[in-house]
Design an enzyme around this catalytic site. Structure first.
Site, mmCIF file in Angstrom:
data_model
loop_
_atom_site.group_PDB
_atom_site.id
_atom_site.type_symbol
_atom_site.label_atom_id
_atom_site.label_comp_id
_atom_site.label_asym_id
_atom_site.label_seq_id
_atom_site.Cartn_x
_atom_site.Cartn_y
_atom_site.Cartn_z
ATOM 1 N N GLY A 290 -2.931 1.788 2.115
ATOM 2 C CA GLY A 290 -2.467 0.426 1.827
ATOM 3 C C GLY A 290 -1.400 0.035 2.837
ATOM 4 O O GLY A 290 -0.464 -0.702 2.525
ATOM 5 N N ILE B 297 -8.000 -0.727 3.409
ATOM 6 C CA ILE B 297 -9.414 -0.999 3.104
ATOM 7 C C ILE B 297 -10.030 -1.914 4.162
ATOM 8 O O ILE B 297 -11.238 -1.887 4.385
ATOM 9 C CB ILE B 297 -9.552 -1.577 1.678
ATOM 10 C CG1 ILE B 297 -11.010 -1.606 1.236
ATOM 11 C CG2 ILE B 297 -8.930 -2.951 1.542
ATOM 12 C CD1 ILE B 297 -11.227 -1.203 -0.173
ATOM 13 N N ASP C 4 -11.293 3.446 1.656
ATOM 14 C CA ASP C 4 -11.322 2.972 0.269
ATOM 15 C C ASP C 4 -10.853 4.145 -0.584
ATOM 16 O O ASP C 4 -11.559 5.157 -0.696
ATOM 17 C CB ASP C 4 -12.755 2.551 -0.100
ATOM 18 C CG ASP C 4 -12.856 2.110 -1.550
ATOM 19 O OD1 ASP C 4 -11.827 2.147 -2.267
ATOM 20 O OD2 ASP C 4 -13.976 1.753 -1.972
ATOM 21 N N TYR D 2 -1.822 -4.500 -15.036
ATOM 22 C CA TYR D 2 -1.003 -3.835 -14.017
ATOM 23 C C TYR D 2 0.062 -2.957 -14.684
ATOM 24 O O TYR D 2 0.245 -1.781 -14.332
ATOM 25 C CB TYR D 2 -0.367 -4.925 -13.153
ATOM 26 C CG TYR D 2 0.604 -4.466 -12.103
ATOM 27 C CD1 TYR D 2 0.195 -3.701 -11.022
ATOM 28 C CD2 TYR D 2 1.945 -4.848 -12.168
ATOM 29 C CE1 TYR D 2 1.099 -3.316 -10.033
ATOM 30 C CE2 TYR D 2 2.847 -4.477 -11.186
ATOM 31 C CZ TYR D 2 2.419 -3.700 -10.120
ATOM 32 O OH TYR D 2 3.310 -3.333 -9.154
HETATM 33 C C1 AKB Z 1 4.506 -7.976 -9.222
HETATM 34 O O1 AKB Z 1 5.124 -9.055 -9.358
HETATM 35 O O2 AKB Z 1 3.416 -7.743 -9.718
HETATM 36 C C2 AKB Z 1 5.184 -6.887 -8.424
HETATM 37 C C3 AKB Z 1 5.939 -5.945 -9.298
HETATM 38 C C4 AKB Z 1 7.160 -6.403 -9.991
HETATM 39 O O3 AKB Z 1 5.563 -4.819 -9.436
HETATM 40 N N1 AKB Z 1 6.036 -7.438 -7.436
#
Ligand code: AKB
Length: 314
Positions: free
Chosen positions: A13, A40, A55, A145
């Site tokens: 990355g 990638i 990848d 996330y």
């Molecule tokens: C995001 O905003 O997703 C990132 C983080 C805070 O991990 N910058």
């Protein structure tokens, strides 16, 4: 700092917001012939370094790159950030988790010796105390996330405890940089605002004016990353991820600071889906463990960060 000059380092990355600046620092420490950039997408941006199209979900390809370049350490920076992952939850989960497993497994199989993997303040959630958020607290993230970061932290610790994998991690706040653009995060406004202030003297912010979030200037984040990766293993007492704190501010406060340099700058607010994400995150972070265990210390506050961003972007 414990630096082994001959170690070969791979950044996965490398074309991303952190990768670009981390590469520069690792080049200084190891020499560019010992730092391999991978991304990638094909890129011509890494003229001083070996470059691999990779990848991270392809484990065979990853092992080939590691063997071919005699890699000893991996910085795994490839991920979907908070806003992008919400648009493609399953791919976000797959990339963020399987990519981590592929790298951790290489360390478990002794193909590599050390791993860096970033966590985030997104690992916290609405039930976490918002002010001065401690290292150990309730963590119920509500974004894909955030869930992948929380789970990843647990897996990092698991691989350390079960297999002795030397993996190290930081919970990054929002990162602000002038050398590279952020990609798909909720904190990205704090970079966009500078570009728009210089270009058009106005910015429409996708978060509301009072949305305070933990942030950090990139030089501090790179310093923390280098420091944790080169601290003696015994000083790393947390193998999930360490809290690190920089600056906490909201859009109104950063706009006021920018106005000191560009008096006719104006900001308007049009919160979108990212507001909901931001509302689940802490406002400020307590990082006493990082400061005590491996002597972390940030340098930049809001005025010095804004001053540096504007003068470098000009
Ligand atoms: C995001 O905003 O997703 C990132 C983080 C805070 O991990 N910058």
């Amino acid at each position: 700092m414990e630096i082994i000059k001959e170690d070969k380092v791979l950044i996965i990355g490398a074309g991303g917001q952190i990768g670009v600046e981390l590469l520069e620092e690792l080049n200084k420490l190891y020499g560019s012939s010992n730092v391999v950039a991978a991304d990638i997408k094909q890129s011509n941006a890494f003229s001083n370094n070996a470059f691999e199209v990779l990848d991270v979900l392809n484990k065979d390809q990853l092992l080939d790159v590691v063997k071919k370049n005699s890699i000893k350490q991996i910085y795994l920076l490839a991920a979907l950030l908070s806003a992008t992952a919400e648009k493609n939850p399953l791919y976000g989960w797959q990339l963020n988790m399987q990519g981590l497993f592929n790298v951790l497994d290489l360390a478990k199989e002794k193909q590599i010796e050390k791993v860096y993997w970033p966590s985030s303040i997104a690992a916290f959630g609405t039930t976490t105390p918002k002010q001065n958020t401690p290292q150990y607290t309730v963590m119920e993230p509500t974004t894909v996330y955030g869930i992948s970061k929380q789970a990843g932290e647990r897996w990092c610790e698991y691989y350390f405890l079960k297999y002795g994998v030397d993996v190290r991690s930081l919970r990054y706040p929002g990162l602000i940089s002038y050398k590279s653009a952020p990609g798909g995060g909720t904190t990205d406004y704090a970079v966009h605002i500078f570009h728009e202030a210089l270009k058009t003297k106005t910015y429409e912010c996708f978060l509301s004016e009072e949305t305070t979030l933990p942030m950090m200037y990139m030089p501090d984040a790179i310093q923390a990353t280098i420091q944790i990766m080169h601290a003696p293993a015994n000083d790393i007492k947390i193998r999930g991820a360490y809290n690190i704190a920089g600056i906490s501010f909201n859009p109104k406060q950063i706009a006021q600071e920018i106005k000191k340099h560009i008096p006719d700058f104006t900001i308007t607010y049009k919160p979108d889906f990212r507001q909901e994400i931001a509302d689940t995150w802490p406002q400020s972070i307590n990082d006493i463990e990082a400061r005590q265990h491996w002597k972390w210390n940030n340098k930049y506050d809001l005025p010095t960060m804004v001053n540096s961003m504007l003068s470098n972007l000009k």
